[in-house]
Design an enzyme around this catalytic site. Structure first.
Site, PDB file in Angstrom:
ATOM      1  N   HIS A 127      -3.528  75.314  51.606  1.00 19.70           N
ATOM      2  CA  HIS A 127      -3.087  74.181  50.798  1.00 19.70           C
ATOM      3  C   HIS A 127      -4.275  73.571  50.033  1.00 19.70           C
ATOM      4  O   HIS A 127      -4.188  73.251  48.851  1.00 19.70           O
ATOM      5  CB  HIS A 127      -2.441  73.150  51.739  1.00 19.70           C
ATOM      6  CG  HIS A 127      -1.898  71.953  51.041  1.00 19.70           C
ATOM      7  ND1 HIS A 127      -1.666  70.757  51.683  1.00 19.70           N
ATOM      8  CD2 HIS A 127      -1.541  71.744  49.748  1.00 19.70           C
ATOM      9  CE1 HIS A 127      -1.195  69.876  50.816  1.00 19.70           C
ATOM     10  NE2 HIS A 127      -1.103  70.445  49.641  1.00 19.70           N
ATOM     11  N   GLU A 130      -5.210  75.772  47.148  1.00 15.07           N
ATOM     12  CA  GLU A 130      -4.227  75.585  46.059  1.00 15.07           C
ATOM     13  C   GLU A 130      -4.630  74.385  45.184  1.00 15.07           C
ATOM     14  O   GLU A 130      -4.554  74.435  43.961  1.00 15.07           O
ATOM     15  CB  GLU A 130      -2.835  75.373  46.666  1.00 15.07           C
ATOM     16  CG  GLU A 130      -1.742  75.007  45.673  1.00 15.07           C
ATOM     17  CD  GLU A 130      -0.972  73.781  46.098  1.00 15.07           C
ATOM     18  OE1 GLU A 130      -1.107  72.733  45.419  1.00 15.07           O
ATOM     19  OE2 GLU A 130      -0.247  73.837  47.120  1.00 15.07           O
ATOM     20  N   HIS A 131      -5.062  73.325  45.819  1.00 11.29           N
ATOM     21  CA  HIS A 131      -5.516  72.151  45.059  1.00 11.29           C
ATOM     22  C   HIS A 131      -6.790  72.453  44.275  1.00 11.29           C
ATOM     23  O   HIS A 131      -6.934  72.053  43.130  1.00 11.29           O
ATOM     24  CB  HIS A 131      -5.823  70.991  46.015  1.00 11.29           C
ATOM     25  CG  HIS A 131      -4.620  70.171  46.344  1.00 11.29           C
ATOM     26  ND1 HIS A 131      -4.495  68.870  45.950  1.00 11.29           N
ATOM     27  CD2 HIS A 131      -3.501  70.487  47.028  1.00 11.29           C
ATOM     28  CE1 HIS A 131      -3.333  68.392  46.386  1.00 11.29           C
ATOM     29  NE2 HIS A 131      -2.714  69.354  47.043  1.00 11.29           N
ATOM     30  N   GLU A 208      -1.296  63.292  50.728  1.00 14.43           N
ATOM     31  CA  GLU A 208       0.007  63.962  50.834  1.00 14.43           C
ATOM     32  C   GLU A 208       0.465  64.011  52.294  1.00 14.43           C
ATOM     33  O   GLU A 208       1.642  63.837  52.596  1.00 14.43           O
ATOM     34  CB  GLU A 208      -0.071  65.376  50.262  1.00 14.43           C
ATOM     35  CG  GLU A 208      -0.130  65.381  48.751  1.00 14.43           C
ATOM     36  CD  GLU A 208      -0.420  66.745  48.161  1.00 14.43           C
ATOM     37  OE1 GLU A 208      -0.636  66.814  46.952  1.00 14.43           O
ATOM     38  OE2 GLU A 208      -0.434  67.740  48.911  1.00 14.43           O
TER      39      GLU A 208
HETATM   40 ZN   LIG Z   1      -0.894  69.463  47.920  1.00 13.07          ZN
END
Ligand SMILES: [Zn+2]
Length: 349
Positions: A127, A130-131, A208
């Site tokens: 994750h 991905e950022h 998040e």
């Molecule tokens: Zn995220």
């Protein structure tokens, strides 16, 4: 470059399709959409198309359910759509697209890597990566170059990390499709992954997670994940936060940064990606664009250890056959019955 079996389509479907594989192994589905009318359905219809590129998308979705929101009323599905724009901004973009009275071009790219592949010592690492790939590239160094370009030209972008896949999507006015694709492709060709950007993106991942904490459906999933046999990837903490994505004795983040680069080089390979483009461009134009831009995405050997078929079913445990009473965050009363099914991958077609 090889042409692949062409998708079957309905007689009523006015779109034209072409699927191919670039020399670097990237599988591509091109869609010529003759409809010039506006409408923000480009991304939605693209998602349907993803299943045509490879049935693996659909197959993995069964596993991914664990990480996915199931209730529509929940809106904190942060891991699923984590670059969430606030509502107002998002509406503004929609209006912008509409006022141009032009249907947007759209693209989606999926990579076979997700929370299951997170290193044991860095939960949420997929994750985090991905950022990080959004944060500038060798060719377009500015951190928000891609997002700025897309939003300035009537579009929108997003990404999500699931159990076994990471997906990036965007749409934009057709005139700017090639420019947006060139910026987009750099995520996978030469992202900078700068140490300086890590802290900011860790904060984004962290927030998040904080947003997901009060989500009743996320909490229920986490309970389920907590009962799987030790070491099973389903039990991993895939959201990630500033505590889980942390390396001791790494004050300046050099080790974390090195790990990030290694992780990208291991998994972000063209031969492990599917790309779908949809636009009013002709198929030949789309093919030329995709060949010009995406041939530079590196390919490499399939990383070992990604076959989980030898593992026991995650929910074949006594803890699954129980009643759990969960105190909700929201004011709600509900009964939920769950069955664990055997894998249906072999029956997909
Ligand atoms: Zn995220």
């Amino acid at each position: 470059m090889a042409t692949m079996e062409q998708p079957l389509k309905s007689e009523n479907d006015k779109k034209l399709y072409r699927s191919l594989r670039l020399d670097n192994g990237l599988k591509v589905l091109l869609i010529h959409d003759p409809d010039r009318n506006h409408g923000r359905i480009a991304q939605a219809s693209l998602c349907e198309s993803m299943a045509s590129v490879s049935c693996s998308e659909e197959e993995e979705a069964t596993d991914n359910e664990l990480m996915e929101e199931e209730e529509e009323e929940e809106d904190t599905d942060a891991l699923e759509f984590d670059k969430d724009l606030d509502e107002e901004q998002s509406h503004k973009m929609k209006d912008k697209g509409k006022s141009d009275a032009e249907k947007l071009a759209a693209a989606a790219l999926s990579i076979r890597v997700g929370g299951f592949q997170d290193p044991e010592d860095l939960p949420g690492f997929s994750h985090f990566l991905e950022h990080m790939v959004f944060m500038g590239s060798e060719k377009y160094k500015s951190e928000n170059e891609f997002d700025d370009f897309v939003t300035t030209h009537g579009g929108n972008s997003n990404a999500h990390t699931a159990c076994e896949e990471t997906v990036f999507v965007f749409d934009v006015l057709p005139k700017y499709f090639e420019g947006a694709l060139d910026r987009f492709a750099q995520f996978f060709i030469s992202p900078l992954l700068l140490k300086d950007s890590m802290e900011r993106e860790l904060r984004a991942v962290d927030s998040e997670f904080e947003m997901a904490v009060p989500s009743d459906s996320v909490r229920k999933e986490q309970i389920l994940q907590s009962i799987v046999p030790p070491g099973h990837p389903v039990g991993k903490f895939m959201w990630g936060n500033s505590k889980s994505i942390y390396i001791a004795n790494d004050p300046d983040g050099s080790i974390l940064n090195q790990r990030l680069n290694e992780y990208r080089q291991k998994y972000y390979l063209a031969n492990r990606m599917n790309l779908v483009l949809q636009s009013r461009h002709t198929l030949d134009e789309l093919e030329e664009i995709v060949r010009k831009i995406f041939s530079a995405v590196p390919s490499g050997p399939e990383p070992p250890g990604l076959d989980y078929s030898h593992l026991p079913p995650p929910f074949d445990v006594p803890e699954y056959n129980k009643i759990y009473k969960v105190a909700p965050v929201k004011d709600l009363n509900e009964v939920e019955l769950r069955w664990a099914l055997p894998t249906l991958l072999a029956h997909y077609k």
